[in-house]
Write a protein that holds these residues in place. Sequence first.
Motif, PDB file in Angstrom:
ATOM      1  N   SER A  48      46.278-172.948 -99.987  1.00 22.81           N
ATOM      2  CA  SER A  48      46.227-174.353-100.383  1.00 22.81           C
ATOM      3  C   SER A  48      46.483-175.315 -99.228  1.00 22.81           C
ATOM      4  O   SER A  48      46.388-176.516 -99.405  1.00 22.81           O
ATOM      5  N   ASN A  49      46.836-174.804 -98.043  1.00 23.73           N
ATOM      6  CA  ASN A  49      47.090-175.691 -96.910  1.00 23.73           C
ATOM      7  C   ASN A  49      46.638-175.035 -95.609  1.00 23.73           C
ATOM      8  O   ASN A  49      46.224-173.865 -95.581  1.00 23.73           O
ATOM      9  N   ARG A  50      46.737-175.801 -94.519  1.00 22.78           N
ATOM     10  CA  ARG A  50      46.245-175.341 -93.219  1.00 22.78           C
ATOM     11  C   ARG A  50      47.055-174.148 -92.700  1.00 22.78           C
ATOM     12  O   ARG A  50      46.494-173.219 -92.124  1.00 22.78           O
ATOM     13  N   GLU A  51      48.355-174.173 -92.908  1.00 18.96           N
ATOM     14  CA  GLU A  51      49.189-173.084 -92.388  1.00 18.96           C
ATOM     15  C   GLU A  51      48.811-171.752 -93.025  1.00 18.96           C
ATOM     16  O   GLU A  51      48.725-170.722 -92.340  1.00 18.96           O
ATOM     17  N   GLN A  52      48.559-171.746 -94.313  1.00 22.71           N
ATOM     18  CA  GLN A  52      48.164-170.507 -94.973  1.00 22.71           C
ATOM     19  C   GLN A  52      46.817-170.010 -94.470  1.00 22.71           C
ATOM     20  O   GLN A  52      46.613-168.804 -94.304  1.00 22.71           O
ATOM     21  N   GLU A  53      45.902-170.938 -94.195  1.00 20.61           N
ATOM     22  CA  GLU A  53      44.607-170.548 -93.637  1.00 20.61           C
ATOM     23  C   GLU A  53      44.776-169.935 -92.246  1.00 20.61           C
ATOM     24  O   GLU A  53      44.129-168.940 -91.897  1.00 20.61           O
ATOM     25  N   GLU A  54      45.665-170.531 -91.437  1.00 18.70           N
ATOM     26  CA  GLU A  54      45.942-169.990 -90.098  1.00 18.70           C
ATOM     27  C   GLU A  54      46.526-168.583 -90.194  1.00 18.70           C
ATOM     28  O   GLU A  54      46.171-167.687 -89.421  1.00 18.70           O
ATOM     29  N   ARG A  55      47.418-168.371 -91.130  1.00 22.66           N
ATOM     30  CA  ARG A  55      48.036-167.054 -91.274  1.00 22.66           C
ATOM     31  C   ARG A  55      47.013-166.001 -91.701  1.00 22.66           C
ATOM     32  O   ARG A  55      47.075-164.842 -91.275  1.00 22.66           O
ATOM     33  N   LEU A  56      46.082-166.397 -92.541  1.00 24.97           N
ATOM     34  CA  LEU A  56      45.040-165.466 -92.960  1.00 24.97           C
ATOM     35  C   LEU A  56      44.133-165.096 -91.791  1.00 24.97           C
ATOM     36  O   LEU A  56      43.749-163.934 -91.621  1.00 24.97           O
ATOM     37  N   LEU A  57      43.788-166.090 -90.978  1.00 28.14           N
ATOM     38  CA  LEU A  57      42.990-165.811 -89.775  1.00 28.14           C
ATOM     39  C   LEU A  57      43.756-164.901 -88.817  1.00 28.14           C
ATOM     40  O   LEU A  57      43.166-164.022 -88.172  1.00 28.14           O
ATOM     41  N   GLN A  58      45.074-165.105 -88.719  1.00 24.86           N
ATOM     42  CA  GLN A  58      45.875-164.266 -87.822  1.00 24.86           C
ATOM     43  C   GLN A  58      45.869-162.810 -88.279  1.00 24.86           C
ATOM     44  O   GLN A  58      45.924-161.891 -87.458  1.00 24.86           O
ATOM     45  N   GLU A  59      45.776-162.583 -89.578  1.00 27.99           N
ATOM     46  CA  GLU A  59      45.663-161.217 -90.078  1.00 27.99           C
ATOM     47  C   GLU A  59      44.402-160.550 -89.533  1.00 27.99           C
ATOM     48  O   GLU A  59      44.412-159.366 -89.166  1.00 27.99           O
ATOM     49  N   ILE A  60      43.315-161.311 -89.464  1.00 34.09           N
ATOM     50  CA  ILE A  60      42.065-160.779 -88.902  1.00 34.09           C
ATOM     51  C   ILE A  60      42.233-160.498 -87.420  1.00 34.09           C
ATOM     52  O   ILE A  60      41.796-159.469 -86.900  1.00 34.09           O
TER      53      ILE A  60
END
Length: 503
Positions: free
Chosen positions: A424-436
Amino acid sequence: MYDLVIAIPGSSLAISYLKTSYQDDPFRICLELFLVFFAIKYMLSKKYKPHDNAVKLTEKEIDELVEEWQPEPLVPKLSNYDRFNLEKTPLIVGAQTPKTKVNGYAKPLMNLATTNYFNFVGSELIREKAIDTLKEYGVGTCGPPGFYGTLDVHMQLERDIARFLGMDDAILYAQGFSTISSVIPAFSKRGDLLVVDDGVSFAVQKGVQISRSNIRWFKHNDMNDLERVLNEVHKDTLRNKKRLTRRFIVTEGLFANQGDIAPLPQLIDLKKKFKYRLIVDESESIGVLGRRGKGLTDHFGVDPKEVDMIVGSMSTALCSSGGFCAGSVEVVDHQRLSGLAYCFSASLPAMLAIASQESIKMINQQPTMLKDLRERSQSFRQLLNHKNLENLIELDLLTNPELSMVPFMHVRIKPSVLSQRGCSNREQEERLLQEIVDECASQGVLVTRTKYVNDQERSLPRPSIKIYVTNGLTKKENDKAAGVIKSAILKVLSNKWKMDSIF
């Protein structure tokens, strides 16, 4: 009183002069009377003293305030997001190579996180030239170019850059970031006008801000919107009878944040139609665009002198440091006295100037390098353009054949996937990308998330993974790296668990 004045020797001449003067010039009487009254009022007015209104505190009150005061920390406390970014920043051990050693991993990782497109960083020829120059000139000049910081290698590199780009002259700057942010304010001042693409990089934004000029933004790479803005400015100038000022169109050749190319022919047409000057930042396009790697003008087959200023960084394809601005002799000479980063920064170390000079020679002498890089870029994009990924990621303008030659790309997660995963926010999107990113590293490929100055970007791009293609890897290794990234995306984004498990 009159008799007493007349008794003074020479007073009759003065009285005669005053009578004649004031009789012929009544305006003078009014002016001098005003000045006399002003002087009297000024002399009789209350004198201002600093701190007249200062509150006087007792010793007890001072002690109480001192006891209540709590100093702020020099470094603010790190948030969870800041700690996350610090922990996930890769630490390279040793030299930067196409297969580099990263702290925490036993085997070297294929490096797709650097602009070392032609592997000039690992060139033995460039290394030997740089070492010889280091022994002859030392590390740095310790002085600005206009004082005692200019060496013969700097002058030769300026000539080489001008010749390479097809311009009359060029000037060197010691830092790549400060080049464009110094060039723009050197020409555009308060009251002047800058018409700027709203997709430009952070360095260009800073240069626009520092200039204190009037700024008009147009939609990214939208020439119809640019023409609309130019027409509005023209009509406003005629309507309000504004004075003529210096006016510039500012854009990038190859946009760092989007990965697309500016339509130079249309920009030149509009520049001529409305009588503007054109500034193009070619930091990302120098060395990689065009049949001979000469940038945007080479890509479109346009005379470079149609562009007033070509600005770029030497820290990308030229594997060095610093930046340059190429243009007419008058444009370059003006910056030698008005370019703040040129006048007040120590000049580029000689060994880095030689590294850039040798890089330009190698690009000129080995055109097959450009062909190989484009083939690798096309192959990489095709492998990521897989039907299994089309519902998961957005690959920047994948369907545009013109962009197949661009040696970097942004990978972003589709909004529908983010919604399904509870981001729901930018930080969560960044964390998901970091998983990749972490999954890629575990399989032997180094990539990174794109970093932005979030609170200062004018139009903050969406989070992404920025991938750079390099000739340092073989075609087989290049395809393998693309396969690893594809499998990592599928593994992370196909899992059913929610974002809560990342925290």
